[in-house]
Design a protein around this motif. Structure first.
Motif, short mmCIF file in Angstrom:
data_model
loop_
_atom_site.label_atom_id
_atom_site.label_comp_id
_atom_site.label_asym_id
_atom_site.label_seq_id
_atom_site.Cartn_x
_atom_site.Cartn_y
_atom_site.Cartn_z
N UNK A 291 0.83 -1.20 0.00
CA UNK A 291 0.00 0.00 0.00
C UNK A 291 0.87 1.25 0.00
N UNK B 63 -10.08 5.90 -9.88
CA UNK B 63 -11.05 4.83 -10.10
C UNK B 63 -10.81 3.63 -9.19
N UNK C 240 -9.14 -1.46 1.96
CA UNK C 240 -8.21 -0.38 1.61
C UNK C 240 -7.82 -0.58 0.16
N UNK D 177 -5.89 0.17 -3.43
CA UNK D 177 -4.58 0.62 -3.89
C UNK D 177 -4.47 0.32 -5.36
N UNK E 41 -3.09 -1.56 -8.48
CA UNK E 41 -2.47 -2.85 -8.69
C UNK E 41 -1.30 -2.70 -9.67
N UNK E 42 -0.28 -3.52 -9.47
CA UNK E 42 0.81 -3.52 -10.45
C UNK E 42 0.80 -4.83 -11.23
N UNK E 43 -0.22 -5.65 -10.99
CA UNK E 43 -0.33 -6.93 -11.67
C UNK E 43 0.92 -7.77 -11.54
#
Lengths: 372, 379
Positions: A36, A73, A272, A274, A276-278
C-alpha cells in the motif's frame, strides 16, 4: 447518495521530515507493509464513507502520488458522480516556513468555495488509521460542535509521536488547547490532524490564518480558536500510526507483523484500495526459510527472512539473511548478505557489502537506487 | 480498433466436464490458475498486449460469472473508447429463433453482425482454455507477409503424441497442404493450437455458405478448414515454440500449476514486459507465521501460512493452520487447511475447508485428487 461533506487530504506539515525516504517522495507516497501507499488509507476511508468529492493537496515531488492516484477509479470513485482533484501548490520562496497548508488552501480557495457540500472532512496523508467519516460527521452534526478533532490516546508519547500535536481535553471532551508533543509525559491524546467542520468555517479560518501570520497552519489557527469556538475531541480506537520519522515508519510497519493486529485492521467490510501492479505470486525456493513476515507478490526468496516486510519484486539470494527489516520493491539482496534492522529503499542492490546492521533502535536506511 | 485492425473472438463455450466439480458453476475459462489468475486472463492479456482492442467472448455455459468477470475490461486495460470485452451468448434474432451455438464456426457465424459493426480486416480466433503467452501481432504480420487467407498457429509435439492432435502437414515453406484431425499415422508433428487468423472478408463468405449447409457440423477443424484447403485458399502454419498448456483436465490443470514452481519455467509470469492481468483484490501481502515451514512454493497475496508447505501453489486468501501440511498440491482461492490436516497430491477447490487432522490425497496416487467439498475433521 451524495454525501454532505467533501474531503480534503492534506500533506504533512513542513516541519515533519522522515530521514531518507522523504528525499524521494512525500509521506503519502511511502510504501506501507509492502503493497500500500500511506495515502491509500485516508482515500479509502473517505471512499468507504461515501465521500466522493475529494481534494488531494500536493506540494513537493508530486510525481509518485499523481501516478499512484491516477483518476481515482481504483478507490471506487466514479468520475461521473464524483472526483478526486489533485491540487498543486507552488513552493513559496526559499524558506519552508511559508509552505504551510494555509498557503496551499489560499492558492486553491476558489476550488474550496465552489464545493456544493456544507461540510468538510480534512485528513492528513501521513497517518494510517481506519475511521468511518460518515459516523464522525453524523456525531459532529448531532452534537452541534463547531469543529470535531479526531484523536488517539497513546502511552508512548515520550518516545514517539514527537512531531504530532497533543489535544488537551476537559471532561466534556471539549478541546482546551492544542500543543506540540514535547515528550514530557507518556500518556497523551495525539491529534490525528483530522477535522470536521462546516465549509464556511473552514474558509473563514483559512482567511483568518492568512491575515494573522504567513507561517500559520490550519492546526495553529484551530489551536488559537479553542476559546472562541466549540471544539470537541472524538476518540479513535484501533490501529493508528503517525509517520513522522524513520523510527515511526519502521515501527508502524512492524506492528502489523502481529497477525491479529493486521487482521483487525484489514477487514473485508472496510477495504483499503490501492493501485495494482499486476505482479505475479511469490516464489519460495527450496532452502528458503521464512518466518513471521509479510511478503508481497513477485518476490523471489532463496534465503532466510525473519520478522520482516518484503516488497514486490524483491530478490533475497541464497544464504542471505534478512531480519527485522523492511525491504522495498525491486531491491536485490545478493547471496550470503546479512541484513538486520534496516530499511532498504526501492531498487537498491546489496552485493559487495556483506553486512548491514543497525545496533540502535533507529533502523539503518539505504538510499533508493543505491548499489552497495 | 485503433491499432491492428484485427478483432478477436475467444471460444469460451465448453462445459469442460473433464474438470468435474470445478466447472459446476463456472465456465472453464473462469477456472482459477497460477495462484491469482483465471484461465481466460491469458488470451485476454495476450490480446491487450498485442494491441488487439476488441474482444468477443463466446459462451453458452454458465455465462453469469464469466460475464461479470470479463465485462470489466479495465482489468486488462481493454476499457478505452476504442476497446472493450463483450460476452456474446446465443440470442434471439428478428429472422431466427433462439438457438444454441452448434459448433465453433456457428458461434462466429451467429455473431457476424457484431464483427461487421467494427469492420475489421482480420479476425483472430482463440480458445479460452490454454495457458500461454503469445504476441498475436507477430502472427498477424506473418499472415500479411504470406498473403494468407488463414494462418493457424502450430507447435511441434512429440511424434508419439501427435495422433492426439489436429495435425498440419505443410509444404516446407509453411503453406498447409493437408489437415488431419487426430490421425492414426501422423505425417508430421505440427499440432494446431486452436489459434486462427482469418482475412475476414474471405471467412465471412465461407461462414454464410456454411450456415446454409445441412451436412456441416459448423466446426472450424471439421468443416471450414477442409473447405478452404479444397477450395485452394492459402493456409499457412505459424510456428510457436513457447510454453503452452491445455488445462482441460484435473491432472493437466494441476501440472500447469506445478510448472510454476520451477524458477526457470518458460511461462515466466514475472516478466513485466508481458504482464498477465487479472482481478486485483486489494488485499494484504501474504503472511508467513513463525510456525511456518516453506519448501518450494508459489504463493499469492492474502494467503496466511502457519503450517508446512512443500512444492505447492497457494492462491489468494488461503489459510494453512499451524501443524497442517500441504504437499505437492494446489489450493484454490480461500481454501482452508485446519490444524493437523495433511493434503497430498490434491487440487483443493475454491473456499473448501479441510477439517482438523483430516488426511486427503495420496502421494503414491497416479491421479490428482480433486477436493471440491468440505472435508470433515477429526478431533
Amino acid at each position: 447518495m451524495a454525501n454532505k461533506a467533501f474531503g480534503v487530504i492534506n500533506s504533512a506539515a513542513n516541519y515533519i521530515r522522515v530521514e531518507g525516504l522523504h528525499d524521494y517522495r512525500p509521506i503519502g507516497a511511502f510504501t506501507f507493509i509492502g503493497r500500500f501507499r500511506v495515502i491509500d488509507f485516508p482515500l479509502s476511508n473517505m471512499s468507504n464513507s461515501g465521500i466522493n468529492r475529494i481534494h488531494v493537496y500536493l506540494n513537493s515531488r508530486p510525481r509518485s502520488i499523481v501516478e499512484h492516484i491516477g483518476s481515482g477509479r481504483h478507490y471506487n470513485i466514479n468520475s461521473k458522480r464524483g472526483n478526486l482533484q489533485l491540487l498543486f501548490t507552488q513552493n513559496n520562496g526559499a524558506n519552508s516556513i511559508y509552505n504551510t497548508d494555509i498557503t496551499a488552501y489560499m492558492e486553491n480557495l476558489e476550488q474550496i468555495e465552489r464545493m456544493p457540500q456544507d461540510y468538510v472532512i480534512i485528513a492528513p496523508s501521513y497517518m494510517v488509521y481506519k475511521q468511518d467519516y460518515q459516523k464522525l460527521l453524523d456525531d459532529h452534526v448531532e452534537a452541534g460542535n463547531d469543529i470535531t478533532i479526531l484523536y488517539h490516546k497513546v502511552d508512548q508519547a515520550k518516545e514517539y509521536y514527537r512531531a504530532c500535536n497533543v489535544v488537551e481535553l476537559n471532561k466534556q471532551k471539549g478541546v482546551q488547547s492544542i500543543t506540540r508533543n514535547m515528550g514530557t509525559a507518556k500518556d497523551k491524546n495525539i491529534s490525528m490532524d483530522t477535522y470536521v467542520m462546516k465549509k464556511d468555517l473552514f474558509v473563514a479560518l483559512i482567511k483568518k490564518a492568512k491575515r494573522e501570520s504567513s507561517a500559520y497552519s490550519l492546526a495553529d489557527i484551530i489551536a488559537l480558536s479553542c476559546d472562541t469556538l466549540d471544539i470537541r475531541g472524538y476518540q479513535h480506537k484501533g490501529y493508528f500510526a503517525a509517520i513522522t520519522s524513520l523510527d515511526d515508519y519502521y515501527r508502524a510497519n512492524m506492528e502489523l507483523l502481529d497477525y491479529a493486529t493486521a487482521m483487525d485492521f484489514f477487514k473485508q467490510d472496510w477495504p483499503f484500495y490501492t493501485k495494482t501492479t499486476d505482479a505475479c505470486p511469490t516464489q519460495y525456493f527450496q532452502g528458503a526459510k521464512v518466518t513471521n513476515s509479510m511478503v508481497c507478490n513477485a518476490a523471489l526468496i532463496e534465503g532466510t527472512v525473519e520478522n520482516s516486510i518484503i516488497g514486490r519484486h524483491v530478490h533475497i539470494g541464497k544464504g542471505a539473511i534478512v531480519k527485522n527489516s523492511i525491504i522495498l520493491s525491486y531491491a536485490d539482496i545478493s547471496d550470503g548478505t546479512y541484513i538486520e534492522n534496516a530499511v532498504i529503499d526501492k531498487w537498491v542492490k546489496v552485493k559487495n557489502v556483506k553486512k548491514i546492521v543497525s545496533e540502535s533502535v533507529t533502523p539503518a536506511y539505504i538510499k533508493r537506487n543505491d548499489v552497495l | 480498433m485503433a491499432q491492428s485492425n484485427m478483432l478477436a473472438m475467444i471460444l469460451a463455450g465448453g462445459r469442460g466436464s473433464r474438470l468435474h466439480d470445478l466447472t459446476n458453476k463456472v465456465a472453464k475459462p473462469a477456472v482459477s490458475y497460477g495462484g491469482k489468475y483465471r484461465i481466460i486472463d491469458f488470451p485476454l492479456s495476450n490480446c491487450a498486449n498485442s494491441g488487439v482492442d476488441i474482444v468477443g467472448v463466446l459462451t453458452q455455459y454458465e455465462s453469469v460469472l464469466l460475464n461479470s468477470y470479463v465485462a470489466a475490461g479495465g482489468r486488462w486495460g481493454l476499457d478505452t473508447k476504442d476497446s472493450g470485452v463483450f460476452v456474446l451468448t446465443p440470442r434471439e434474432k428478428a429472422d431466427s429463433g433462439l438457438d444454441v451455438y452448434r459448433g465453433t464456426a456457428d458461434a462466429i457465424s451467429q455473431n457476424i453482425d457484431f464483427i461487421d459493426a467494427y469492420d475489421p480486416e482480420y479476425l483472430l480466433i482463440l480458445s479460452g482454455d490454454h495457458i500461454y503467452k503469445m504476441n498475436y501481432d507477430k502472427m498477424l504480420r506473418f499472415h500479411k507477409e504470406q498473403g494468407a487467407d488463414a494462418t493457424i498457429a502450430v507447435r511441434g509435439v512429440p511424434m508419439r503424441e501427435a495422433s492426439r492432435f489436429g495435425i498440419m502437414n505443410t509444404d516446407g515453406e509453411g503453406r498447409i497442404i493437408e489437415f488431419e484431425e487426430k490421425p492414426a499415422k501422423p505425417k508430421s508433428n505440427l499440432a494446431s493450437m486452436g489459434i486462427y487468423i482469418f482475412t475476414w472478408k474471405t471467412l465471412r463468405k465461407l461462414l454464410v455458405e456454411d450456415m446454409k449447409n445441412p451436412d456441416s457440423d459448423h466446426d472450424f477443424g471439421k468443416d471450414i478448414i477442409p473447405v478452404m484447403l479444397n477450395g485452394g485458399k492459402k493456409l499457412c502454419a505459424y510456428e510457436f515454440s513457447g510454453y503452452w498448456k491445455d488445462v482441460g483436465t484435473i491432472d493437466s490443470l494441476w501440472e500447469a500449476n506445478m510448472d510454476l514452481l520451477d524458477s526457470d519455467n518458460e511461462l515466466n509470469l514475472d516478466d513485466t514486459s508481458w504482464k498477465i492481468y487479472t482481478e486485483d483484490s486489494g488485499i494484504v501481502p501474504q503472511y508467513i507465521a513463525s510456525t511456518a515451514k516453506i519448501d518450494g512454493a508459489y504463493i499469492n497475496q492474502g494467503a496466511a501460512v502457519g503450517g508446512t508447505v512443500q512444492r505447492s501453489v497457494i492462491f489468494t486468501n488461503c489459510k494453512i493452520a499451524p501443524g497442517a501440511k500441504v504437499i505437492d498440491s494446489v489450493l484454490m482461492p480461500g481454501a482452508i487447511v485446519e490444524e493437523g490436516a495433511v493434503v497430498t497430491r490434491a487440487l483443493v477447490a475454491e473456499n473448501v475447508r479441510i477439517g482438523k487432522n483430516a488426511k486427503v490425497g495420496d502421494k503414491k496416487s497416479e491421479e490428482i485428487l480433486l477436493v471440491a467439498k468440505n472435508v470433515k475433521g477429526e478431533d
